[in-house]
Design an enzyme around this catalytic site. Sequence first.
Site, PDB file in Angstrom:
ATOM      1  N   ILE A  19       0.834  -1.206   0.000  1.00 31.69           N
ATOM      2  CA  ILE A  19       0.000   0.000   0.000  1.00 31.69           C
ATOM      3  C   ILE A  19       0.862   1.246   0.000  1.00 31.69           C
ATOM      4  O   ILE A  19       0.526   2.253  -0.596  1.00 31.69           O
ATOM      5  CB  ILE A  19      -0.880   0.090   1.273  1.00 31.69           C
ATOM      6  CG1 ILE A  19      -1.605  -1.214   1.555  1.00 31.69           C
ATOM      7  CG2 ILE A  19      -1.860   1.223   1.151  1.00 31.69           C
ATOM      8  CD1 ILE A  19      -2.234  -1.218   2.935  1.00 31.69           C
ATOM      9  N   GLY A  53       7.293   4.023   2.754  1.00 31.80           N
ATOM     10  CA  GLY A  53       7.737   5.293   3.319  1.00 31.80           C
ATOM     11  C   GLY A  53       9.202   5.198   3.672  1.00 31.80           C
ATOM     12  O   GLY A  53       9.865   4.220   3.343  1.00 31.80           O
ATOM     13  N   SER A  71       8.939   2.771   6.893  1.00 31.63           N
ATOM     14  CA  SER A  71       8.156   1.543   6.894  1.00 31.63           C
ATOM     15  C   SER A  71       7.595   1.222   5.524  1.00 31.63           C
ATOM     16  O   SER A  71       7.496   2.094   4.663  1.00 31.63           O
ATOM     17  CB  SER A  71       7.002   1.673   7.886  1.00 31.63           C
ATOM     18  OG  SER A  71       6.057   2.583   7.376  1.00 31.63           O
ATOM     19  N   VAL A  72       7.250  -0.039   5.352  1.00 28.40           N
ATOM     20  CA  VAL A  72       6.531  -0.475   4.164  1.00 28.40           C
ATOM     21  C   VAL A  72       5.224  -1.079   4.671  1.00 28.40           C
ATOM     22  O   VAL A  72       5.241  -1.838   5.635  1.00 28.40           O
ATOM     23  CB  VAL A  72       7.318  -1.547   3.381  1.00 28.40           C
ATOM     24  CG1 VAL A  72       6.638  -1.860   2.065  1.00 28.40           C
ATOM     25  CG2 VAL A  72       8.742  -1.080   3.129  1.00 28.40           C
ATOM     26  N   LYS A  86       2.426  -3.507   8.744  1.00 35.14           N
ATOM     27  CA  LYS A  86       3.445  -2.453   8.716  1.00 35.14           C
ATOM     28  C   LYS A  86       4.793  -3.068   9.047  1.00 35.14           C
ATOM     29  O   LYS A  86       5.005  -3.590  10.138  1.00 35.14           O
ATOM     30  CB  LYS A  86       3.082  -1.353   9.712  1.00 35.14           C
ATOM     31  CG  LYS A  86       4.008  -0.150   9.675  1.00 35.14           C
ATOM     32  CD  LYS A  86       3.402   1.041  10.406  1.00 35.14           C
ATOM     33  CE  LYS A  86       4.348   2.237  10.416  1.00 35.14           C
ATOM     34  NZ  LYS A  86       3.773   3.411  11.081  1.00 35.14           N
ATOM     35  N   ASP A  90       3.290  13.346  15.369  1.00 34.48           N
ATOM     36  CA  ASP A  90       3.449  13.455  13.916  1.00 34.48           C
ATOM     37  C   ASP A  90       2.064  13.614  13.306  1.00 34.48           C
ATOM     38  O   ASP A  90       1.732  13.029  12.287  1.00 34.48           O
ATOM     39  CB  ASP A  90       4.149  12.209  13.355  1.00 34.48           C
ATOM     40  CG  ASP A  90       4.612  12.409  11.908  1.00 34.48           C
ATOM     41  OD1 ASP A  90       4.620  13.566  11.438  1.00 34.48           O
ATOM     42  OD2 ASP A  90       4.943  11.414  11.247  1.00 34.48           O
TER      43      ASP A  90
HETATM   44  P1  ADP Z   1       4.895   5.898   7.715  1.00 33.47           P
HETATM   45  O1  ADP Z   1       5.747   6.001   8.918  1.00 33.47           O
HETATM   46  O2  ADP Z   1       5.562   5.229   6.578  1.00 33.47           O
HETATM   47  O3  ADP Z   1       4.230   7.209   7.352  1.00 33.47           O
HETATM   48  P2  ADP Z   1       2.191   5.000   8.263  1.00 33.47           P
HETATM   49  O4  ADP Z   1       1.762   4.233   9.468  1.00 33.47           O
HETATM   50  O5  ADP Z   1       1.746   6.416   8.173  1.00 33.47           O
HETATM   51  O6  ADP Z   1       3.752   4.849   8.138  1.00 33.47           O
HETATM   52  O7  ADP Z   1       1.676   4.210   6.993  1.00 33.47           O
HETATM   53  C1  ADP Z   1       1.945   4.650   5.689  1.00 33.47           C
HETATM   54  C2  ADP Z   1       0.690   4.646   4.840  1.00 33.47           C
HETATM   55  O8  ADP Z   1       0.152   3.343   4.772  1.00 33.47           O
HETATM   56  C3  ADP Z   1      -0.417   5.509   5.391  1.00 33.47           C
HETATM   57  O9  ADP Z   1      -0.325   6.817   4.936  1.00 33.47           O
HETATM   58  C4  ADP Z   1      -1.660   4.837   4.877  1.00 33.47           C
HETATM   59  O10 ADP Z   1      -1.942   5.270   3.583  1.00 33.47           O
HETATM   60  C5  ADP Z   1      -1.251   3.381   4.827  1.00 33.47           C
HETATM   61  N1  ADP Z   1      -1.685   2.684   6.044  1.00 33.47           N
HETATM   62  C6  ADP Z   1      -1.000   2.487   7.180  1.00 33.47           C
HETATM   63  N2  ADP Z   1      -1.709   1.788   8.079  1.00 33.47           N
HETATM   64  C7  ADP Z   1      -2.891   1.526   7.483  1.00 33.47           C
HETATM   65  C8  ADP Z   1      -4.084   0.829   7.900  1.00 33.47           C
HETATM   66  N3  ADP Z   1      -4.167   0.261   9.096  1.00 33.47           N
HETATM   67  N4  ADP Z   1      -5.084   0.758   7.025  1.00 33.47           N
HETATM   68  C9  ADP Z   1      -5.013   1.325   5.815  1.00 33.47           C
HETATM   69  N5  ADP Z   1      -3.941   1.986   5.365  1.00 33.47           N
HETATM   70  C10 ADP Z   1      -2.887   2.097   6.183  1.00 33.47           C
END
Ligand code: ADP
Length: 516
Positions: A259, A262, A265-266, A289, A405
């Site tokens: 999805i 980043g 994380s992936v 994650k 954040d």
């Molecule tokens: P990062 O540290 O990479 O920003 P995030 O937790 O924000 O990590 O996750 C990155 C992206 O993945 C989010 O912006 C979102 O679009 C998607 N994402 C993360 N967790 C979920 C979830 N539980 N359900 C749906 N999408 C998610």
Amino acid sequence: MDSVGVAAAAPDAGPGPAWQSKCPWGAPSTTSISCSLADVMSEQLAKELQLEEENAAFPEVVAAAEGPFITGENIDTSSDLMLAQMLQMEFDREYDAQLRREEKKINGDSKVSISFENYRKVHPYDSDSSEDEVDWQDTRHDPYRADKPTTTPRRGFIGKGKDITTKHDEVVCGRKNTARMENFAPEFQVGDGIGMDLKLSNQVFNALKQHAYSEERRSAKLHEKKEHSTAEKAVDPKTRLLLYKMVNSGMLETITGCISTGKESVVFHAYGGKSATEDKVIPPECAIKVFKTTLNEFKNRDKYMKDDYKFKDRFSKLNPRKIIRMWAEKEMHNLTRMQNAGIPCPQVVVLKKHVLVMSFIGQDQVPAPKLKDVILSNEDMKKAYYQVLNMMQQLYRECNLVHADLSEYNMLWHDGKVWLIDVSQSVEPTHPHGLEFLFRDCRNVSQFFQKGGVAEALNERELFNAVSGLNITADNEVDFQAEIEALEKMNEDHVQNHGKKLSMFSSDGDPPIYDE
Ligand code: ADP
Ligand code: MN
């Protein structure tokens, strides 16, 4: 897929006669070569064959995970460990199936039954705590790294009488410079002068140092680019094995794809499977994650964790891989707190090392849009604002957390409401920088909703007071910030003193708690 396969590698009989007819000496027709040595030795061919064999061996597994992720094609078969473990798992499953058949045969319709449970090889996923990976070496102390060159004391000389040597001594100085050369970045080639009795003049050393530093910066930039372009999509074999196990144990049905990738994380999407324990329900869709095990980005995060007295002791003793696991652990704990307070957020399913599985916010593999990407009606925008204000207060008061954040990037719009995600860096308000983080969150939120046309949106200072319950009266940004920092400092001192006082009475080592 490119078909360099067996067919192409083994030339058919075609070229045989043509070659014979051109050759003036002719050739015995029996020596037609069906495959050249180069082809036999071809690594490509070997891989193809291996892949074929594998596909035949694990048809079920491949079918179960047909996403872009775990498939017969991209399972990293170059890792012997991975292959061995995959084979072992397959064997174990067959063994268990046999065991179950025997169990059934013996028990028949009898009221009293015996169980072979203890003889099973594949145990429910959660109980599998085997440390199947070798932890990374603690890279902060490298035993191969040269010790710091001895320094000349302040007074500027060592020795006595005629044996005196000053810091200006050319020989000593030259040797020291040579030794220091070793502290340049490892990629920087300094030749083999280090092993010799080489004396570098200060001038040469300084020029070299300057060059080494600029090289280091250049290579860091290059490295970063490379990482962002390709490496992001892939996960390392150990992570893949972890994910593979989750599918294999039935906890996840399929991992469909990625999805988001980043910096830290992936995130993957997966369909949930069945839980090994009855009391736990796996959501129909999950988000996985994977915290990246490349450390570059996490170094920047030290300040969230290092200054946090709850983690301080642990932090200093840990190796980088463990630190990354701690981020995942933090995200899990924070999500749980939020869940308990009723804040809309992903629900934790399981944490395994640096891999956190949670419920998926979205539907049919489509993740809910971030607040920054969704176009809301005025009414919804206003609704979202009040909800966010409410959640920030809940987070602070009920969960004792500051998101740290928070912005339109980490809020998803789903089911007509805002969901908070990405809380691995969240801290408690008493964190030495907790209030600064809160102020930053408030600024982001306030700006977003003000720009979004919510007339009622408080400005960042008002929002800060509304969330924290503090009453900072400064009417400008600079003074406000200064007051926040003063408060943090006061809090820190209080914690320190309080902590000291506490530790005289108690010896359980609990972190000191600041009460207002
Ligand atoms: P990062 O540290 O990479 O920003 P995030 O937790 O924000 O990590 O996750 C990155 C992206 O993945 C989010 O912006 C979102 O679009 C998607 N994402 C993360 N967790 C979920 C979830 N539980 N359900 C749906 N999408 C998610
Ligand atoms: Mn994020």
